[in-house]
Design an enzyme around this catalytic site. Structure first.
Site, PDB file in Angstrom:
ATOM      1  N   ARG A  16      23.939  58.518  -7.647  1.00 43.86           N
ATOM      2  CA  ARG A  16      23.255  57.646  -6.691  1.00 43.86           C
ATOM      3  C   ARG A  16      23.963  56.290  -6.699  1.00 43.86           C
ATOM      4  NH1 ARG A  16      21.514  61.449  -4.605  1.00 43.86           N
ATOM      5  NH2 ARG A  16      19.375  62.110  -4.273  1.00 43.86           N
TER       6      ARG A  16
ATOM      7  N   HIS B 149      28.888  61.006   0.561  1.00 46.66           N
ATOM      8  CA  HIS B 149      27.781  61.831   0.061  1.00 46.66           C
ATOM      9  C   HIS B 149      27.938  63.301   0.480  1.00 46.66           C
ATOM     10  CE1 HIS B 149      23.538  61.120  -1.644  1.00 46.66           C
ATOM     11  NE2 HIS B 149      23.874  62.390  -1.844  1.00 46.66           N
TER      12      HIS B 149
ATOM     13  N   GLU C  72      24.472  52.732   1.077  1.00 52.30           N
ATOM     14  CA  GLU C  72      24.903  53.830   1.946  1.00 52.30           C
ATOM     15  C   GLU C  72      23.940  54.134   3.092  1.00 52.30           C
ATOM     16  OE1 GLU C  72      25.145  57.102  -1.012  1.00 52.30           O
ATOM     17  OE2 GLU C  72      23.637  58.122   0.202  1.00 52.30           O
TER      18      GLU C  72
END
Ligand code: NAD
Length: 335
Positions: free
Chosen positions: A233, A294, A262
Site C-alpha cells: 500500500r 497497482h 494513487e
C-alpha cells in the site's frame, strides 16, 4: 435477487462479472464511490467496490439510509473502509482475502529484476537501434540478502520466489510464521532487517502502526545503495523522505506498484492530462525508479478467483449466511 451497484468498474471487471450469475442483478458505474456519487447506489442492496473507493463514516451512513447492507470489496485490503462505522450502520463488509498471492509476489520479483538488470532501458534502446551496453551494468540477485516486512500470504509466496534465486531471506512480522522459520527464514527486529538487506520488500497491510513504516529514520537505517520494493500500500512509505533519500544517493533504487496519492491517478488514462502531483512527477524522473500502477494483482488467474469469491460473498449476504470473508471490528478485535 440481490441488486448490486459496482463502483470503479473497469472493462475487465465488467467482462468478468457480466452474465456470470442469474441470481443477482448488476449495474456497473465507472466512477469511484465518493460523496458526490454515493447517490447512484439508491435502490440497490449492496455496493461492490475496489481499493480506492472511500468508505468513510459519512458514506457508510448514507448507504445505510438507502437500506444498503453490504459492502463487497473486490480486493484483499480493507484499509479504505471504516469498519467501526460499518458496524454502527449495520453494514456487512466482505472481501476477497486471497485470490492469487503469487500474482503480487511475482510482480514484486519482476520489479526487482527489472531494476537490477535495467531491462526497461535495454528494451527502449534496442527499439531505437541502440545496441550499446554502456551504463546498463546490473547486479546478480543470487547471494543477496532480501528483507521481507510482513510474511502473510503474499510475503510467503514472495519468499518462495526469492529463495529460488539463491538469496538469504530476513523477515520482520508481528506474528512470525513457524513454517517460514522451518524454511530457513530468519526473523529479526525491523531495524536489523533494514540494516542487513540489499533489497527490502514490503508485504504488510496498511494500519495506523504501519503508516509510513518507511520514513526518514528507517531509510537512514537501510544499507546505502539498497533497493526498496513496495507492492503493498502506498501509505506504507513516506514519499517525501524517499525522494530525499534518492536525491542523496542513499537509497539505491525504488520499485513501486502502489503510491501514497494513487487515488488521484491510478486506474485511469491520464496521458493527455497535465499531472499535477509533483511527487510522482519527481519520482518519474529518477533513472533508478520503476513505477507500475497497482497491477500486482492483475493476472487472469486472480481475476477469475476475485469473481468467484465475490459472487459467493453476494450469495452469503443474500442468504444471511456467516462468511469467512467478512471483516468486522468484532472479528478483528482491533478497531
Ligand atoms: P496477510 O494478512 O496474509 O499478511 C499480512 C502480514 O503482515 C501478516 O503476516 C501480519 O502478521 C503482518 N503484519 C501485520 N501488521 C504488521 C506490522 N505492524 N508489522 C509487520 N508485519 C505486520 O495479507 P496478504 O494477503 O499477504 O497481503 C498483504 C498486503 O498486500 C495487503 O494488505 C494489501 O495491502 C497488499 N496487496 C497488494 C496488491 C497489489 O495488487 N499490489 C494485491 C493484493 C494485496
Amino acid at each position: 435477487m440481490a441488486k448490486i451497484a459496482f463502483f470503479s468498474t473497469q472493462t475487465y471487471d465488467k467482462n468478468f462479472f457480466e452474465n456470470k450469475s442469474d441470481k443477482h442483478h448488476f449495474e456497473f458505474f465507472e466512477t469511484r464511490l465518493k460523496k458526490n456519487t454515493v447517490q447512484l447506489a439508491e435502490g440497490y442492496d449492496g455496493v461492490c467496490v475496489f481499493v480506492n473507493d472511500k468508505l468513510n463514516a459519512d458514506i457508510l451512513k448514507k448507504l445505510s439510509e438507502m437500506n444498503i447492507g453490504l459492502v463487497a470489496l473486490r480486493c484483499a485490503g480493507f484499509n479504505n473502509v471504516d469498519l467501526k462505522a460499518a458496524e454502527e450502520n449495520n453494514i456487512r463488509v466482505m472481501r476477497v482475502p486471497a485470490y492469487s498471492p503469487e500474482a503480487v509476489a511475482e510482480h514484486a520479483m519482476a520489479l526487482i529484476l527489472t531494476l537490477a538488470r535495467k531491462t526497461h532501458k535495454s528494451y527502449n534502446r534496442v527499439r531505437d537501434g541502440n545496441f550499446s551496453l554502456e551504463r546498463l551494468t546490473g547486479f546478480n540477485i543470487f547471494g543477496k540478502t532480501i528483507g521481507v516486512v510482513g510474511t502473510g500470504k503474499i510475503g510467503q509466496a514472495f519468499i518462495r520466489v526469492a529463495k529460488g534465486f539463491g538469496t538469504e531471506v530476513l523477515a520482520y512480522d508481528k506474528y512470525p510464521s513457524e513454517e517460514m522459520k522451518k524454511n530457513g527464514v530468519k526473523y529479526m527486529e525491523l531495524n536489523e532487517v533494514l540494516a542487513k538487506s540489499d533489497i527490502l520488500s514490503l508485504h504488510c497491510p496498511l494500519t495506523p502502526e504501519t503508516h509510513h513504516i518507511i520514513n526518514k529514520k528507517t531509510l537512514e537505517k537501510m544499507k546505502k545503495g539498497a533497493m526498496l520494493i513496495n507492492t503493498s500500500r502506498g501509505k506504507l512509505v513516506d514519499t517525501s523522505a524517499v525522494i530525499e533519500s534518492l536525491k542523496e544517493d542513499h537509497l539505491g533504487s525504488l520499485g513501486i506498484d502502489v503510491y501514497e496519492q494513487e487515488e488521484k491517478l491510478f486506474f485511469r488514462d491520464l496521458s493527455e492530462v497535465i499531472i499535477r502531483d509533483d511527487q510522482i512527477a519527481r519520482l518519474m524522473l529518477f533513472p533508478n525508479v520503476l513505477i507500475t500502477a497497482h497491477q500486482g494483482f492483475f493476472t487472469k488467474e486472480s481475476l477469475e478467483e476475485i469473481t468467484r469469491i465475490t459472487l459467493k460473498n453476494f450469495d452469503d449476504y443474500e442468504n444471511k449466511r456467516e462468511s469467512e470473508n467478512e471483516v468486522s471490528c468484532k472479528l478483528l478485535k482491533d478497531c
